[in-house]
Design a protein around this motif. Structure first.
Motif, short mmCIF file in Angstrom:
data_model
loop_
_atom_site.label_atom_id
_atom_site.label_comp_id
_atom_site.label_asym_id
_atom_site.label_seq_id
_atom_site.Cartn_x
_atom_site.Cartn_y
_atom_site.Cartn_z
N ARG A 197 0.84 -1.21 0.00
CA ARG A 197 0.00 0.00 0.00
C ARG A 197 0.87 1.25 0.00
NH1 ARG A 197 -4.27 -0.50 4.27
NH2 ARG A 197 -5.57 -1.26 2.56
N ASP A 227 -10.20 -0.85 3.77
CA ASP A 227 -9.73 -0.44 2.45
C ASP A 227 -8.92 -1.53 1.76
OD1 ASP A 227 -10.76 2.22 2.77
OD2 ASP A 227 -9.05 2.67 4.07
N ASP A 230 -8.06 -1.68 -2.13
CA ASP A 230 -7.14 -0.78 -2.84
C ASP A 230 -5.79 -1.42 -3.11
OD1 ASP A 230 -5.68 -0.66 -0.43
OD2 ASP A 230 -6.32 1.37 0.07
N THR A 231 -5.52 -2.58 -2.44
CA THR A 231 -4.19 -3.20 -2.56
C THR A 231 -4.26 -4.72 -2.71
OG1 THR A 231 -3.25 -1.46 -1.16
CG2 THR A 231 -1.94 -3.48 -1.42
N SER A 255 -10.95 -5.57 -6.33
CA SER A 255 -11.84 -4.41 -6.44
C SER A 255 -12.76 -4.56 -7.65
CB SER A 255 -11.01 -3.13 -6.58
OG SER A 255 -10.35 -3.10 -7.84
#
Length: 393
Positions: A197, A227, A230-231, A255
């Motif tokens: 990240r 989150d 996102d990674t 995602s």
């Protein structure tokens, strides 16, 4: 003009190791009282349980849609079931539109990687690495950057940080590991998520063998991160848990934006995943949790037999052992491929040399071997211990 032109990227990679090892069987006969012990490929040798086979057979006979094209990203019912069960198992939030069903986990890896990296890019792979991951990167003209692991075959995020360049697009981890068998600690995986990240690259975690982890409880907390998408990219296969190897059913969780790009890849390669295999996987998720627990118990018994057996073998060292694999070395062996070929002839055992899992310039592979011990029972493992010394180091 010639019709024999080969993409040079394909020429640069190696032949499929499983196919290469099968060539060692040519011309060798195995007497009935000493049959071949095949420890080369990690694949269940028995068919799925009867209930699952009946579910597939019923769908084959009664569901017209099972024989037609389906959704490119997979059956909605299966995607929803995966999202629900993974959310519970990992203590996080996974939605149906973050799940894609693929033709096995290898296709999941290729599809994801095709959206991440292209010619000139780099991807970090801990060594020993899974050869099919390396082969795909080679064929896509992506540089595989080896990350040497520690003595216990666990990769170190700090060591990986020193390998990241502007060309790096992802780090790929497998836990429990293929080929090494190592089970990565939750804090190690968290360290890699934080690293990726902070550097703006993807973390791919292949958990094909998670059902056979020797630890209880969830293997990591990555999905509890609000989150995570996102990674993190998660890969899985139904092949091992439900013995569906021939039906080719795997998945990726990522995602929603990435899956829109993955859809382009899948539509041009397979159009849709195997319908009957997906029906079988869905039935398995809904009905086979106790059965899978029994499969896990059997694999753990074989793991214990491997650890006990190698503790008594002179010269041999166990580097990693878990799920389907043991990764071992012998200090007196300097040519693991030659030893593996001799072991076929002299001991009636087929296993893979470490050179199939390491870079060409890494000498460690010439002393090492992968043993797919899930292919034999406890008695077969005892027989293996008797045969290993037959091919002299």
């Amino acid at each position: 003009m010639t019709l024999n032109t080969i993409n040079p990227a394909f020429s640069r990679t190696f032949a499929p190791p499983i196919m290469e090892s099968r060539n060692w069987l040519d011309g060798v006969t195995f007497p009935p009282d000493r049959p071949l012990i095949n420890l080369a490929q990690a694949a269940p040798l028995d068919p799925p349980p009867e209930g699952l086979r009946r579910a597939i057979a019923d769908a084959c006979l009664t569901q017209t849609a099972a024989h037609l094209y389906g959704p490119v990203l997979g059956l909605p019912e299966l995607r929803a079931e995966v999202a629900a069960q993974w959310s519970v198992a990992y203590g996080g939030a996974v939605s149906e539109d973050q799940v894609v069903i693929t033709q096995g986990c290898n296709q999941a890896f290729c599809a994801i990687m095709a959206t991440l990296a292209g010619p000139g890019d780099e991807v970090i792979l801990p060594t020993p690495w899974y050869f099919n991951h390396k082969m795909w990167l080679d064929m896509a003209s992506v540089t595989a950057v080896p990350l040497p692991t520690e003595a216990d075959l666990i990769p170190d995020p700090e060591r990986a940080a020193g390998l990241i360049t502007p060309a790096t697009k992802a780090i790929v981890l497998i836990s429990p590991n293929n080929p090494g068998g190592a089970e990565y600690p939750a804090e190690t995986l968290r360290g890699f998520l934080d690293l990726c990240r902070s550097r703006g690259i993807a973390l791919i975690v292949d958990e094909t063998y998670r059902d056979f982890d020797s630890r209880d409880g969830r293997p990591h907390e990555l999905f509890t991160d609000p989150d995570w998408a996102d990674t993190l990219i998660h890969l899985y296969s139904f092949s091992k848990a439900y013995r569906l190897t021939g039906h080719r059913v795997g998945l990726a969780i990522a995602s929603k934006a990435r899956l829109k790009e993955v859809e382009k890849f899948l539509d041009t390669v397979a159009i849709c995943p195997n319908q009957l295999g997906q029906i079988g996987a869905l039935w398995g998720l809904r009905n086979l949790s106790q059965w899978v627990a029994g499969e896990r118990a059997e694999i753990l018994a074989r793991r214990s037999a491997m650890l006990d057996g190698f503790s008594k073998l002179e010269g041999w060292k166990m580097l990693g052992c878990g799920a389907y694999f043991a990764y071992v070395e012998h200090p007196d062996i300097t040519d693991s491929p030659a030893y593996a070929e001799r072991l076929v002839r002299e001991g009636g055992v087929l296993l893979l040399p470490g050179t199939m899992f390491t870079p060409e310039n890494d000498p460690s592979g010439r002393k090492q071997f992968r043993i797919a011990f899930a292919n034999v029972d406890v008695q077969g493992i005892a027989t293996l211990m008797e045969r290993l010394p037959l091919a002299r180091p």
